[in-house]
Design a protein around this motif. Structure first.
Motif, PDB file in Angstrom:
ATOM      1  N   LYS A  66      34.325  43.881  25.952  1.00 25.37           N
ATOM      2  CA  LYS A  66      33.673  42.675  26.465  1.00 25.37           C
ATOM      3  C   LYS A  66      34.236  42.332  27.845  1.00 25.37           C
ATOM      4  N   THR A  67      33.335  42.096  28.787  1.00 28.08           N
ATOM      5  CA  THR A  67      33.714  41.614  30.119  1.00 28.08           C
ATOM      6  C   THR A  67      33.300  40.154  30.217  1.00 28.08           C
ATOM      7  N   ILE A  68      34.234  39.292  30.564  1.00 31.07           N
ATOM      8  CA  ILE A  68      33.955  37.859  30.585  1.00 31.07           C
ATOM      9  C   ILE A  68      34.290  37.269  31.955  1.00 31.07           C
ATOM     10  N   ASN A  69      33.597  36.197  32.284  1.00 29.16           N
ATOM     11  CA  ASN A  69      33.954  35.380  33.442  1.00 29.16           C
ATOM     12  C   ASN A  69      34.878  34.288  32.915  1.00 29.16           C
ATOM     13  N   ALA A  70      36.171  34.563  32.911  1.00 33.05           N
ATOM     14  CA  ALA A  70      37.135  33.660  32.290  1.00 33.05           C
ATOM     15  C   ALA A  70      37.189  32.304  32.981  1.00 33.05           C
ATOM     16  N   VAL A  71      36.975  32.286  34.298  1.00 31.54           N
ATOM     17  CA  VAL A  71      37.029  31.019  35.036  1.00 31.54           C
ATOM     18  C   VAL A  71      35.946  30.078  34.553  1.00 31.54           C
ATOM     19  N   GLN A  72      34.733  30.592  34.396  1.00 32.48           N
ATOM     20  CA  GLN A  72      33.622  29.752  33.947  1.00 32.48           C
ATOM     21  C   GLN A  72      33.731  29.440  32.459  1.00 32.48           C
ATOM     22  N   GLN A  73      34.008  30.463  31.661  1.00 33.57           N
ATOM     23  CA  GLN A  73      33.968  30.296  30.216  1.00 33.57           C
ATOM     24  C   GLN A  73      35.098  29.426  29.695  1.00 33.57           C
ATOM     25  N   MET A  74      36.247  29.449  30.357  1.00 35.25           N
ATOM     26  CA  MET A  74      37.414  28.706  29.866  1.00 35.25           C
ATOM     27  C   MET A  74      37.842  27.589  30.807  1.00 35.25           C
ATOM     28  N   SER A  75      37.031  27.302  31.820  1.00 34.47           N
ATOM     29  CA  SER A  75      37.349  26.227  32.780  1.00 34.47           C
ATOM     30  C   SER A  75      38.772  26.374  33.325  1.00 34.47           C
ATOM     31  N   LEU A  76      39.007  27.491  33.999  1.00 35.32           N
ATOM     32  CA  LEU A  76      40.356  27.817  34.466  1.00 35.32           C
ATOM     33  C   LEU A  76      40.683  27.252  35.844  1.00 35.32           C
ATOM     34  N   TYR A  77      39.938  26.268  36.309  1.00 33.66           N
ATOM     35  CA  TYR A  77      40.214  25.685  37.623  1.00 33.66           C
ATOM     36  C   TYR A  77      41.617  25.082  37.711  1.00 33.66           C
ATOM     37  N   PRO A  78      42.149  24.450  36.645  1.00 31.52           N
ATOM     38  CA  PRO A  78      43.541  23.975  36.726  1.00 31.52           C
ATOM     39  C   PRO A  78      44.538  25.087  37.002  1.00 31.52           C
ATOM     40  N   GLU A  79      44.329  26.249  36.363  1.00 31.29           N
ATOM     41  CA  GLU A  79      45.243  27.370  36.570  1.00 31.29           C
ATOM     42  C   GLU A  79      45.127  27.924  37.986  1.00 31.29           C
ATOM     43  N   LEU A  80      43.906  27.952  38.512  1.00 32.69           N
ATOM     44  CA  LEU A  80      43.717  28.422  39.888  1.00 32.69           C
ATOM     45  C   LEU A  80      44.435  27.502  40.869  1.00 32.69           C
ATOM     46  N   ILE A  81      44.276  26.202  40.668  1.00 32.44           N
ATOM     47  CA  ILE A  81      44.920  25.226  41.559  1.00 32.44           C
ATOM     48  C   ILE A  81      46.434  25.307  41.434  1.00 32.44           C
ATOM     49  N   ALA A  82      46.932  25.399  40.188  1.00 32.71           N
ATOM     50  CA  ALA A  82      48.381  25.447  39.974  1.00 32.71           C
ATOM     51  C   ALA A  82      48.994  26.688  40.616  1.00 32.71           C
ATOM     52  N   SER A  83      48.312  27.835  40.509  1.00 32.77           N
ATOM     53  CA  SER A  83      48.853  29.075  41.094  1.00 32.77           C
ATOM     54  C   SER A  83      48.872  29.001  42.619  1.00 32.77           C
ATOM     55  N   VAL A  84      47.835  28.405  43.199  1.00 35.58           N
ATOM     56  CA  VAL A  84      47.793  28.245  44.659  1.00 35.58           C
ATOM     57  C   VAL A  84      48.922  27.330  45.124  1.00 35.58           C
ATOM     58  N   LEU A  85      49.088  26.204  44.453  1.00 35.27           N
ATOM     59  CA  LEU A  85      50.145  25.257  44.830  1.00 35.27           C
ATOM     60  C   LEU A  85      51.528  25.877  44.677  1.00 35.27           C
ATOM     61  N   TYR A  86      51.711  26.662  43.621  1.00 32.20           N
ATOM     62  CA  TYR A  86      53.019  27.272  43.354  1.00 32.20           C
ATOM     63  C   TYR A  86      53.425  28.202  44.492  1.00 32.20           C
ATOM     64  N   GLN A  87      52.470  28.979  44.973  1.00 30.04           N
ATOM     65  CA  GLN A  87      52.790  29.947  46.024  1.00 30.04           C
ATOM     66  C   GLN A  87      52.744  29.325  47.419  1.00 30.04           C
ATOM     67  N   ALA A  88      51.809  28.378  47.629  1.00 31.64           N
ATOM     68  CA  ALA A  88      51.668  27.778  48.958  1.00 31.64           C
ATOM     69  C   ALA A  88      52.830  26.858  49.308  1.00 31.64           C
TER      70      ALA A  88
END
Length: 642
Positions: A66-88
């Motif tokens: 199974k290939t999934i769009n994890a960002v859409q299916q699991m609402s991963l926007y918090p994780e995307l933001i957190a990872s950007v902030l952590y590195q930036a």
């Protein structure tokens, strides 16, 4: 800030977090929480942000076949933001990823209680109400938030933004707000509404209840229609942006909120300019109400006919079964009905709220505000006069204030849902704290009561002012005396999270299992395996996808009365290499032998496979076990033994 630090200290004491190895820390994330945090880890490992996002949106390394769009299916926007902030921010040189992640969530919880504090202050006019709100929120923490059980849950990221939106809406609805304050509230409301919608896939349902509350407020002419319709425009704007940035999410298009808001806009265009207070105007109100309801249902049906969607059909089926409108033998529906969070609230829930004095005061405040609201509505319908621009304390009519009426209607809706499904109490109880604190600290509420009681012996205004300070002070002192020592004990007591069996299982998988191996087992355990090892699994603890629900149902057959051949066929159809049987689930499920549904010539697979006799050993070879888990290798070549 203090509440965020308190949560951090409590979390450290509960899990002894800083003294744990990374694997033991990750095991504290259970079920779907483990899945969310695992994708945060994946983003940090990615060579670039763009590559990380691409791998999540085209993810074929989590679920087999199974290939999934994890960002859409699991609402991963918090994780995307957190990872950007952590590195930036360069935090990777200062703090470990897990502390940065949970620190953001704890910080959001601080914003959550701050928003409740501000809302209560805006409604009552005193900071005492805000302090009492926060005190009740923390004391009833078991019923106001799930932060201590599942930190990465979507609601822990989203509800603080909703609380900010409610605070801004409360200020926006106030009659005596100046133009600068109104503009600030409007901008804050716009930003928080959109962010809330992006953070949680079920956010539009909660906003739908809010929209209905505002519609009822407008229907009885309890607030200027212009303000209410400005809020509707915010919904439309948030929907438009959300649809674009959530990969053209069809769930938003078939949402009841969108149909409702469009129906309201159309109904507004069809309204005639009839003089207020006339009989024709009253008839038009009834027609408008009917028109909005009819248009909403019609538009929603049309949307679902023309827009391809998979909008949580299992949730509607679940509600039908929950309310007794339908009977089903569907595994998923019955499994959901067995979940504690989806059952009616227990007596302990109401007992806890009563012991902290929250429930009695909430009922007093709610009844007073509701009766005053009804009184104002009938007076408004009969006279046709608009609400007063300024409401004095002597008027004793707390039901005149539009922001109060909105909160009364909204809390009744949320409370009704919480009485049906216990898991929804986390939406309702925080606003119970806020409304109860506002009421006991508000001179207007006491004055409304005194006016009904026709108090003559003591000057009612003076007594209302005294009670609005004395009652919350007495409540605060009693709460301090009874509950503050308990909170301090929680922080001082060093607990220990001890789960050696799961640690041993994860260690074995990382050391012994091939990298390309696929594991099958309960969805909750699969989430932990994905986080702790990175190995591929057959299912996930997510309930918004029909294919994943079907997989969960199939894999759960290992705890049913099925033959070894049947289970083998199911597992190999998902390319599973290893099967994990959990002793706790195997012993928990009970079948009544006299039940025709459970009759089978085969024994329970999870029991029979442990005995190691034919035909089970032909299909499965036990390769690891401890007190809690039994791991079986699924044979690629079947060897039949006598």
């Amino acid at each position: 800030m203090m509440y965020a630090l308190y949560l951090s200290a409590y979390h450290e004491r509960k899990f002894w977090f800083s003294n744990r190895q990374e694997l033991e820390r990750e095991i504290t994330f259970q079920g779907d929480s483990a899945i969310y945090y695992s994708y945060y880890k994946d983003m940090l490992k990615a060579p670039s942000f763009e590559r990380g996002v691409y791998e999540l949106t085209h993810n074929n390394k989590t679920v087999s076949l199974k290939t999934i769009n994890a960002v859409q299916q699991m609402s991963l926007y918090p994780e995307l933001i957190a990872s950007v902030l952590y590195q930036a921010t360069g935090s990777n040189e200062i703090i470990e990823p897990v502390y940065f992640y949970i620190g953001i969530v704890f910080g959001l919880q601080g914003i959550y209680v701050t928003a409740l504090f501000v809302t209560s202050w805006l409604m009552s006019g005193t900071w005492l109400a805000g302090m009492l709100t926060v005190a009740w929120f923390i004391i009833n923490r078991v019923d106001t938030t799930r932060i201590e059980y599942s930190i990465p849950l979507r609601e822990n990221w989203a509800l603080p933004y909703f609380a900010c939106q409610v605070a801004a809406l409360t200020g926006y609805l106030k009659s005596n707000l100046n133009s600068y304050g109104e503009r600030f509230c409007y901008l804050l409301m716009s930003a928080s509404t959109y962010t809330f919608m992006m953070m949680w896939e079920y956010s539009h349902y909660l906003l739908f209840l809010q929209a209905i509350s505002l519609f009822l407020l407008d229907s009885f002419s309890l607030e200027q229609s212009e303000k209410v319709h400005e809020v509707y425009k915010i919904y439309i704007f948030s929907f438009f942006l959300g649809y674009l940035l959530q990969f053209e999410n069809s769930a938003l298009l078939v949402s009841p909120l969108l149909s409702f808001v469009i129906a309201l806009m159309l109904a507004k265009c069809l309204q005639l300019n009839v003089k207020k207070g006339t009989f024709v105007a009253k008839i038009m109100k009834v027609i408008n109400f009917y028109l909005v309801c009819t248009l909403t249902v019609t538009l929603n049906i049309i949307m679902k006919m023309f827009v391809p969607h998979k909008e949580n059909g299992h949730m509607l089926k679940f509600l039908e079964v929950k309310f007794g409108l339908n009977m089903t033998k569907n595994f998923t529906m019955n499994w959901l009905l067995c979940q504690e969070s989806l059952q009616a609230p227990s007596q302990e829930f109401f007992l806890r709220l009563t012991q902290s004095s929250l429930l009695p005061f909430y009922i007093l405040v709610l009844i007073t505000c509701f009766l005053s609201m009804i009184q104002v509505i009938f007076r408004r319908i009969n006279s046709g006069k608009s609400l007063k621009e300024t409401i004095t304390l002597e008027d004793g009519q707390i039901g005149e204030r539009p922001e109060i009426i909105y909160h009364v209607i909204h809390t009744i809706f949320l409370g009704s849902l919480a009485m049906i499904i216990e898991g929804l109490k986390y939406l309702w109880t925080p606003y119970v704290c806020m409304l109860a604190a506002f009421g006991v600290c508000s001179p207007e509420l006491w004055m409304t009561l005194f006016k009904w009681l026709r108090l003559r012996t003591v000057h009612p205004v003076l007594l209302a002012l005294i009670l609005s300070m004395a009652v919350p002070t007495i409540i605060g002192l009693s709460l301090w005396k009874e509950f503050f020592p308990r909170l301090m004990t929680e922080l001082m007591e060093l607990q220990e999270f001890y789960d050696p069996d799961t640690v041993e299982l994860m260690t074995w998988i990382k050391r012994q299992a091939p990298v390309a191996a696929v594991f099958a087992g309960s969805p909750q355990l699969m989430g932990v395996i994905k986080l702790c090892t990175g190995w591929m699994v057959t299912s996930l603890p997510l309930y918004n996808d029909d294919d994943l629900l079907k997989r969960n149902e199939d894999i759960y057959q290992i705890y049913s009365k099925r033959s070894a051949e049947d289970i083998y066929k199911i597992l190999t159809s998902y390319k599973a290499n290893y099967l994990i049987v959990e002793d706790a689930i195997c012993n928990e499920v009970v079948c009544e032998e006299g039940d025709k549904i459970t009759y089978s010539k085969h024994g329970r697979f999870c029991h029979e496979v442990k005995i190691n006799y034919s035909p089970y050993v032909n299909y499965f070879t036990r390769v690891y076990w401890n007190r809690s888990y039994f791991v079986y290798k699924i044979n690629t070549v079947i060897s039949f033994q006598s």
